[in-house]
Design an enzyme around this catalytic site. Structure first.
Site, short mmCIF file in Angstrom:
data_model
loop_
_atom_site.label_atom_id
_atom_site.label_comp_id
_atom_site.label_asym_id
_atom_site.label_seq_id
_atom_site.Cartn_x
_atom_site.Cartn_y
_atom_site.Cartn_z
CG ASP A 210 66.68 13.99 45.51
OD1 ASP A 210 66.33 14.64 44.51
OD2 ASP A 210 66.11 14.11 46.62
CD GLU B 10 64.11 13.91 40.78
OE1 GLU B 10 64.04 15.16 40.82
OE2 GLU B 10 63.39 13.18 41.47
CG ASP C 243 67.22 14.56 50.77
OD1 ASP C 243 67.10 14.34 51.98
OD2 ASP C 243 67.04 15.65 50.23
#
Length: 167
Positions: A7, A67, A140
């Protein structure tokens, strides 16, 4: 297969390592690489780079998942996030890892069953899926673990498509 989920963030980059095959997986480790805002941005990028290299050396993943880029309302934030993602992609490629990217919406859909799920819902489902006593912290790291779990659910489907095309 051992998957490293990331992340990305310019002050805190969450990471999580999950091992398994198909839809059977277990937690290996998680944490965050932190770079205080008092450092200049290039120094924070270097901290993220060296921290990620250490995680890869310690856990020896086969794949790296993060992501997909998304457009934030603040252009400066988007640019910095893009630079951090670039560091992650470079380090993962240099380490010879298979790299996959998933949209935040797909990760939430896969983990929670709802693409607009709230952060706490994702964290709780990560806890349940990995059979943990508490929600992974910092948040995170929970998001990074969610990305890694998402990969286990989608990678086998992608492998079937590639195999079908090859035939």
């Amino acid at each position: 297969m051992r998957v490293l989920g990331i992340d990305p963030g310019s002050q805190s980059m969450g990471w999580g390592v999950v091992e398994g095959n198909g839809r059977r997986y277990s937690l290996v480790g998680f944490g965050a690489v932190r770079a205080p805002s008092t450092l200049k941005f290039p120094a924070r990028l270097l901290r993220m780079c060296t921290g990620l290299e250490e995680v890869i050396a310690d856990y020896r993943p086969d794949a790296c998942v993060l992501e997909d880029a998304f457009l934030a309302t603040n252009v400066k934030v988007s640019m910095k996030l893009g630079q951090v993602r670039g560091v992650v992609l470079l380090v993962a490629e240099r380490a010879g890892l298979e790299i996959s990217e998933y949209s935040p919406r797909l990760i939430k859909q896969t983990i929670v069953g709802y693409g607009n799920a709230e952060k706490h819902q994702v964290q709780e489902m990560v806890r349940l899926l990995l059979k943990l006593r508490t929600v992974p912290s910092p948040h995170d790291a929970a998001d990074a673990l969610a990305a890694a779990i998402c990969h286990f659910h989608h990678a086998q489907f992608n492998e079937r498509i590639v195999a079908a095309i090859a035939q």
